[in-house]
Design an enzyme around this catalytic site. Sequence first.
Site, PDB file in Angstrom:
ATOM      1  N   LEU A   1       0.867  -1.164   0.000  1.00 38.12           N
ATOM      2  CA  LEU A   1       0.000   0.000   0.000  1.00 38.12           C
ATOM      3  C   LEU A   1       0.908   1.220   0.000  1.00 38.12           C
ATOM      4  O   LEU A   1       1.966   1.212   0.635  1.00 38.12           O
ATOM      5  CB  LEU A   1      -0.886   0.029   1.246  1.00 38.12           C
ATOM      6  CG  LEU A   1      -2.189  -0.768   1.245  1.00 38.12           C
ATOM      7  CD1 LEU A   1      -2.878  -0.626   2.596  1.00 38.12           C
ATOM      8  CD2 LEU A   1      -3.127  -0.303   0.136  1.00 38.12           C
ATOM      9  N   ASP A   2       0.494   2.279  -0.706  1.00 36.35           N
ATOM     10  CA  ASP A   2       1.274   3.509  -0.697  1.00 36.35           C
ATOM     11  C   ASP A   2       1.444   4.017   0.733  1.00 36.35           C
ATOM     12  O   ASP A   2       0.632   3.717   1.612  1.00 36.35           O
ATOM     13  CB  ASP A   2       0.583   4.585  -1.527  1.00 36.35           C
ATOM     14  CG  ASP A   2       0.514   4.227  -2.998  1.00 36.35           C
ATOM     15  OD1 ASP A   2       1.296   3.355  -3.421  1.00 36.35           O
ATOM     16  OD2 ASP A   2      -0.317   4.808  -3.704  1.00 36.35           O
ATOM     17  N   LYS A   3       2.468   4.820   0.927  1.00 32.95           N
ATOM     18  CA  LYS A   3       2.757   5.357   2.256  1.00 32.95           C
ATOM     19  C   LYS A   3       1.565   6.096   2.849  1.00 32.95           C
ATOM     20  O   LYS A   3       1.287   5.991   4.051  1.00 32.95           O
ATOM     21  CB  LYS A   3       3.974   6.283   2.185  1.00 32.95           C
ATOM     22  CG  LYS A   3       4.414   6.848   3.523  1.00 32.95           C
ATOM     23  CD  LYS A   3       5.654   7.720   3.365  1.00 32.95           C
ATOM     24  CE  LYS A   3       6.077   8.328   4.697  1.00 32.95           C
ATOM     25  NZ  LYS A   3       7.300   9.163   4.556  1.00 32.95           N
TER      26      LYS A   3
END
Length: 216
Positions: free
Chosen positions: A76-78
Amino acid sequence: MNGQCIRQPELRADTEKSEICANGSRLSKNRFVYIMMNKPAGVISSSDGRKTGEKTVVDILPQSMKRRGLFPAGRLDKDSTGLVLITDDGALAHDILSPKKHIDKTYIVRLDRPFDDETAADFERGMLLCDEKCLPAEISAENPERTLARVVLRQGMYHQIKRMFKKHSAQVLELHRVKMGALELDPSLLPGEARYLCEKELELLKTARGGEHNIL
């Protein structure tokens, strides 16, 4: 073992039939560890943040859950939140992340503007992004204003959801993953909290990977 105190270090036990405890806690019969986390924003989906100096999902696990070899199965993106599976089972991670499997991943997306029917149609027929054809994706409104959407993807291109909405002039404000295959994020987990998967959830993972291997 089975209510008896065992002192012989060389003693072997049938883990399928015996209950084994250490220091009062029952030991898992699983060869591997499977952990569900509600990933908070600001943490990267990695097992090692030394190169960037950033905190990882493995870093924020409770100390009692940490063991060698853990990593997130998928990213998952930051700035994204929600369901992350953390494990030390490389074969399972390979299976559920394989593009050939096309395992559904479900997200709740908050937008800066409503999505329209044209956007929905483009999602559902398979959008073209930078000359690359996406697999058909499902999209539905989660509120009357259509600024909150439920999106189901069957692939994992780089920043795919953000790019899909950007093509239609909408910006993703929040991205929250709630489901991987049939495995759903436990709604009782607060951001940053984690727990071990139960046996039923392990079976869901086994089904998602096609039942080809024994993960227990």
